[in-house]
Write a protein that holds these residues in place. Structure first.
Motif, PDB file in Angstrom:
ATOM      1  N   SER A   1       0.824  -1.213   0.000  1.00  0.00           N
ATOM      2  CA  SER A   1       0.000   0.000   0.000  1.00  0.00           C
ATOM      3  C   SER A   1       0.854   1.257   0.000  1.00  0.00           C
ATOM      4  CB  SER A   1      -0.917   0.008   1.229  1.00  0.00           C
ATOM      5  OG  SER A   1      -1.838  -1.051   1.175  1.00  0.00           O
ATOM      6  N   ALA A   2       2.026   1.162   0.636  1.00  0.00           N
ATOM      7  CA  ALA A   2       2.941   2.307   0.665  1.00  0.00           C
ATOM      8  C   ALA A   2       3.676   2.489  -0.655  1.00  0.00           C
ATOM      9  CB  ALA A   2       3.949   2.137   1.803  1.00  0.00           C
ATOM     10  N   ASP A   3       3.526   1.528  -1.554  1.00  0.00           N
ATOM     11  CA  ASP A   3       4.159   1.584  -2.875  1.00  0.00           C
ATOM     12  C   ASP A   3       5.671   1.752  -2.749  1.00  0.00           C
ATOM     13  OD1 ASP A   3       4.205   1.485  -5.640  1.00  0.00           O
ATOM     14  OD2 ASP A   3       3.927   3.647  -5.882  1.00  0.00           O
ATOM     15  N   ILE A   4       6.270   0.912  -1.905  1.00  0.00           N
ATOM     16  CA  ILE A   4       7.722   0.942  -1.733  1.00  0.00           C
ATOM     17  C   ILE A   4       8.411   0.681  -3.073  1.00  0.00           C
ATOM     18  CG2 ILE A   4       9.686  -0.290  -0.702  1.00  0.00           C
ATOM     19  CD1 ILE A   4       7.955  -0.732   1.780  1.00  0.00           C
ATOM     20  N   GLN A   5       9.379   1.528  -3.385  1.00  0.00           N
ATOM     21  CA  GLN A   5      10.137   1.419  -4.629  1.00  0.00           C
ATOM     22  C   GLN A   5      11.519   0.829  -4.354  1.00  0.00           C
ATOM     23  OE1 GLN A   5       8.692   2.600  -7.795  1.00  0.00           O
ATOM     24  NE2 GLN A   5       6.985   2.361  -6.366  1.00  0.00           N
ATOM     25  N   VAL A   6      12.089   0.202  -5.374  1.00  0.00           N
ATOM     26  CA  VAL A   6      13.445  -0.330  -5.251  1.00  0.00           C
ATOM     27  C   VAL A   6      14.386   0.795  -4.834  1.00  0.00           C
ATOM     28  CG1 VAL A   6      15.391  -1.319  -6.518  1.00  0.00           C
ATOM     29  CG2 VAL A   6      13.069  -2.182  -6.910  1.00  0.00           C
ATOM     30  N   GLY A   7      15.146   0.556  -3.757  1.00  0.00           N
ATOM     31  CA  GLY A   7      16.089   1.551  -3.267  1.00  0.00           C
ATOM     32  C   GLY A   7      15.562   2.457  -2.186  1.00  0.00           C
ATOM     33  N   ASP A   8      14.273   2.316  -1.820  1.00  0.00           N
ATOM     34  CA  ASP A   8      13.687   3.157  -0.771  1.00  0.00           C
ATOM     35  C   ASP A   8      14.271   2.828   0.605  1.00  0.00           C
ATOM     36  OD1 ASP A   8      12.038   4.732  -2.282  1.00  0.00           O
ATOM     37  OD2 ASP A   8      10.180   3.682  -1.785  1.00  0.00           O
ATOM     38  N   SER A   9      14.159   3.812   1.497  1.00  0.00           N
ATOM     39  CA  SER A   9      14.451   3.591   2.916  1.00  0.00           C
ATOM     40  C   SER A   9      13.122   3.491   3.657  1.00  0.00           C
ATOM     41  CB  SER A   9      15.288   4.727   3.485  1.00  0.00           C
ATOM     42  OG  SER A   9      14.637   5.972   3.292  1.00  0.00           O
ATOM     43  N   VAL A  10      13.048   2.551   4.612  1.00  0.00           N
ATOM     44  CA  VAL A  10      11.788   2.242   5.299  1.00  0.00           C
ATOM     45  C   VAL A  10      12.044   2.101   6.790  1.00  0.00           C
ATOM     46  CG1 VAL A  10       9.868   0.598   5.483  1.00  0.00           C
ATOM     47  CG2 VAL A  10      10.929   1.024   3.253  1.00  0.00           C
ATOM     48  N   ALA A  11      11.152   2.667   7.603  1.00  0.00           N
ATOM     49  CA  ALA A  11      11.177   2.448   9.051  1.00  0.00           C
ATOM     50  C   ALA A  11       9.917   1.692   9.435  1.00  0.00           C
ATOM     51  CB  ALA A  11      11.247   3.775   9.800  1.00  0.00           C
TER      52      ALA A  11
ATOM     53  N   GLU B   1      17.310   9.178  15.827  1.00  0.00           N
ATOM     54  CA  GLU B   1      18.264   8.237  15.236  1.00  0.00           C
ATOM     55  C   GLU B   1      17.972   8.023  13.752  1.00  0.00           C
ATOM     56  OE1 GLU B   1      21.063   6.598  16.480  1.00  0.00           O
ATOM     57  OE2 GLU B   1      20.790   8.156  18.003  1.00  0.00           O
ATOM     58  N   ILE B   2      16.700   7.899  13.414  1.00  0.00           N
ATOM     59  CA  ILE B   2      16.334   7.696  12.009  1.00  0.00           C
ATOM     60  C   ILE B   2      16.733   8.909  11.174  1.00  0.00           C
ATOM     61  CG2 ILE B   2      14.368   7.479  10.420  1.00  0.00           C
ATOM     62  CD1 ILE B   2      13.072   5.679  12.619  1.00  0.00           C
ATOM     63  N   MET B   3      16.500  10.102  11.707  1.00  0.00           N
ATOM     64  CA  MET B   3      16.887  11.319  10.976  1.00  0.00           C
ATOM     65  C   MET B   3      18.406  11.392  10.819  1.00  0.00           C
ATOM     66  SD  MET B   3      13.991  12.450  10.135  1.00  0.00           S
ATOM     67  CE  MET B   3      14.445  14.011   9.374  1.00  0.00           C
ATOM     68  N   LYS B   4      19.121  10.946  11.839  1.00  0.00           N
ATOM     69  CA  LYS B   4      20.584  10.940  11.760  1.00  0.00           C
ATOM     70  C   LYS B   4      21.058   9.933  10.707  1.00  0.00           C
ATOM     71  CE  LYS B   4      22.660  10.850  15.701  1.00  0.00           C
ATOM     72  NZ  LYS B   4      23.222  10.320  16.988  1.00  0.00           N
ATOM     73  N   ILE B   5      20.468   8.740  10.726  1.00  0.00           N
ATOM     74  CA  ILE B   5      20.859   7.687   9.783  1.00  0.00           C
ATOM     75  C   ILE B   5      20.598   8.113   8.344  1.00  0.00           C
ATOM     76  CG2 ILE B   5      20.255   5.351   8.992  1.00  0.00           C
ATOM     77  CD1 ILE B   5      19.711   4.710  12.013  1.00  0.00           C
ATOM     78  N   THR B   6      19.509   8.843   8.134  1.00  0.00           N
ATOM     79  CA  THR B   6      19.122   9.248   6.771  1.00  0.00           C
ATOM     80  C   THR B   6      19.654  10.631   6.397  1.00  0.00           C
ATOM     81  OG1 THR B   6      17.002  10.131   7.574  1.00  0.00           O
ATOM     82  CG2 THR B   6      17.030   7.831   6.811  1.00  0.00           C
ATOM     83  N   GLY B   7      20.571  11.141   7.183  1.00  0.00           N
ATOM     84  CA  GLY B   7      21.184  12.429   6.861  1.00  0.00           C
ATOM     85  C   GLY B   7      20.214  13.590   6.933  1.00  0.00           C
ATOM     86  N   GLY B   8      19.193  13.474   7.813  1.00  0.00           N
ATOM     87  CA  GLY B   8      18.223  14.544   7.991  1.00  0.00           C
ATOM     88  C   GLY B   8      17.079  14.511   6.986  1.00  0.00           C
ATOM     89  N   ARG B   9      17.132  13.589   6.044  1.00  0.00           N
ATOM     90  CA  ARG B   9      16.110  13.525   4.996  1.00  0.00           C
ATOM     91  C   ARG B   9      14.832  12.869   5.479  1.00  0.00           C
ATOM     92  NH1 ARG B   9      14.826   9.536   1.151  1.00  0.00           N
ATOM     93  NH2 ARG B   9      14.136  10.306  -0.895  1.00  0.00           N
ATOM     94  N   GLY B  10      14.955  11.848   6.309  1.00  0.00           N
ATOM     95  CA  GLY B  10      13.813  11.028   6.694  1.00  0.00           C
ATOM     96  C   GLY B  10      13.661   9.842   5.762  1.00  0.00           C
ATOM     97  N   VAL B  11      12.891   8.863   6.183  1.00  0.00           N
ATOM     98  CA  VAL B  11      12.686   7.674   5.362  1.00  0.00           C
ATOM     99  C   VAL B  11      11.620   7.948   4.306  1.00  0.00           C
ATOM    100  CG1 VAL B  11      13.443   6.008   7.097  1.00  0.00           C
ATOM    101  CG2 VAL B  11      11.044   6.745   7.067  1.00  0.00           C
ATOM    102  N   ASP B  12      11.651   7.155   3.256  1.00  0.00           N
ATOM    103  CA  ASP B  12      10.633   7.265   2.208  1.00  0.00           C
ATOM    104  C   ASP B  12       9.280   6.749   2.700  1.00  0.00           C
ATOM    105  OD1 ASP B  12      12.314   8.107  -0.175  1.00  0.00           O
ATOM    106  OD2 ASP B  12      13.375   6.302   0.465  1.00  0.00           O
ATOM    107  N   VAL B  13       9.337   5.708   3.547  1.00  0.00           N
ATOM    108  CA  VAL B  13       8.111   5.084   4.049  1.00  0.00           C
ATOM    109  C   VAL B  13       8.264   4.778   5.539  1.00  0.00           C
ATOM    110  CG1 VAL B  13       6.632   3.029   3.937  1.00  0.00           C
ATOM    111  CG2 VAL B  13       7.513   4.053   1.825  1.00  0.00           C
ATOM    112  N   GLY B  14       7.260   5.168   6.315  1.00  0.00           N
ATOM    113  CA  GLY B  14       7.187   4.789   7.717  1.00  0.00           C
ATOM    114  C   GLY B  14       5.982   3.879   7.914  1.00  0.00           C
TER     115      GLY B  14
END
Length: 353
Positions: free
Chosen positions: A163-173, A228-241
């Motif tokens: 349903s979140a339409d995760i794409q190849v290469g996405d980051s997910v929490a 921690e998630i923001m730190k891991i993703t360089g402040g960008r955030g994940v594509d899908v939570g």
């Protein structure tokens, strides 16, 4: 009249076995002798009175079994065949089913019948409506335990990723690594996520999370998962939570750590007592940050089950490893005590009538 044992809801925090008549198959129906089932977190919500069902309802909605009787009009199956049945049993003919909203068959939450609006499968036998749409034959090379969790938690967890339409290469929490969260983690991996961050604190679930595909597991009792998630993703955030618990706090954390233009996928069952779920407006961009919220009820029907069973058959996912405890139907109250209180490192239980 022949009798069977059945686990029934007797009132808030009260369940127990009763003798009930073995059901008879009407037109379009099948009766299945249950050979294996399990306990879902939703069953625990029912037991605690957090989700309403009638007193006397046979609960449970995840059956594996053998066809005992076929009603008029059911073809393509025969008595004695092993079958798996999804928790969601759509009719395949109504407006919702024909619009591919199988879980909403007939209207609001209508696809979930077993253990909700009709008698469920924590029993020796269960009657299945719309049998031709819902009986899925099990390949001989797979055991009941191999496919048990295709009946709900794997279908549900995977659907959170779909349903979140995760794409190849996405980051997910994935917040919560209970059975549904673990299957959401596996689903994110199957969908091609490049980075999967899981959040939990229970040691057994942390270990299993890595086996199901998590790259990093954060213990929310030791660190602030959002920071921690923001730190891991360089402040960008994940594509899908993905929210897989059903709590206000974890829903908010999903919103906070998901990037602008990202997706929050809600899988948790929120207890009615919460009244409502709030959205942190600033983190939601005051409604204009293109953050998308989707919710999902486990897709059902035999075609969904065929696909899930094929994933197991071809070793794309190992669901059997989630079984940590096994009980007989006579031990159902002890099984609920262990599972609902998360005792003894439990992840998922198998109940064998």
């Amino acid at each position: 009249m022949k009798k069977m044992r059945a686990n029934t809801f007797k009132g808030v925090n009260k369940i127990g076995l009763e003798d009930r008549p073995i059901p008879k198959a009407g037109p379009g129906e099948a009766v299945v002798r249950v050979t294996l089932t399990t306990i879902c977190a939703t069953d625990v919500h029912i037991m605690k009175g957090e989700y309403p069902v009638r007193v006397g309802q046979i609960i449970g909605h995840e059956p594996i079994g053998v066809i005992h009787e076929l009603g008029d009009g059911v073809s393509g199956y025969k008595k004695g065949e092993r079958v798996a049945i999804n928790a969601i049993t759509p009719c395949g003919q109504c407006e919702y089913c024909l619009s591919a909203n199988w879980s909403q068959c007939g209207g609001f939450l209508g696809g979930w019948k077993m253990g909700n609006t009709i008698d469920g499968c924590q029993a020796d036998y269960v009657k299945i409506p719309n049998a031709m749409a819902n009986l899925t034959k099990i390949p001989d090379e797979l055991s009941d335990e191999d496919v048990l969790f295709t009946t709900d938690i794997f279908s549900t967890g995977l659907s959170g990723a779909e349903s979140a339409d995760i794409q190849v290469g996405d980051s997910v929490a994935v917040f919560g690594q209970g059975p549904i969260g673990l299957c959401a983690t596996a689903g994110a991996k199957l969908k091609g996520a490049a980075l999967i961050i899981a959040v939990d604190t229970v040691p057994a679930r942390v270990r299993m999370s890595k086996r199901m595909g998590a790259d990093i597991v954060l213990d929310f009792k030791k660190v602030d998962p959002v920071k921690e998630i923001m730190k891991i993703t360089g402040g960008r955030g994940v594509d899908v939570g993905i929210e897989a618990i059903g709590l206000q706090e974890s829903f908010e954390n999903c919103v906070k750590c998901t990037r602008v233009g990202g997706t929050i996928s809600s899988l948790g069952v929120y207890p009615a007592q919460l009244g409502s779920i709030g959205v942190p407006l600033q983190d939601f961009g005051y409604g204009i940050a293109d953050k998308r919220v989707v919710s999902t009820l486990c897709p059902g029907g035999k075609e969904r089950m065929r696909r899930l069973i094929n994933l197991v058959k071809n070793e794309r996912v190992n669901l059997r490893q989630l079984i940590t405890h096994r009980f007989s139907l006579d031990e159902i109250e002890e099984a609920y005590r262990i599972f609902s209180n998360q005792l003894d490192g439990v992840i998922k239980v198998a109940i064998k009538p």
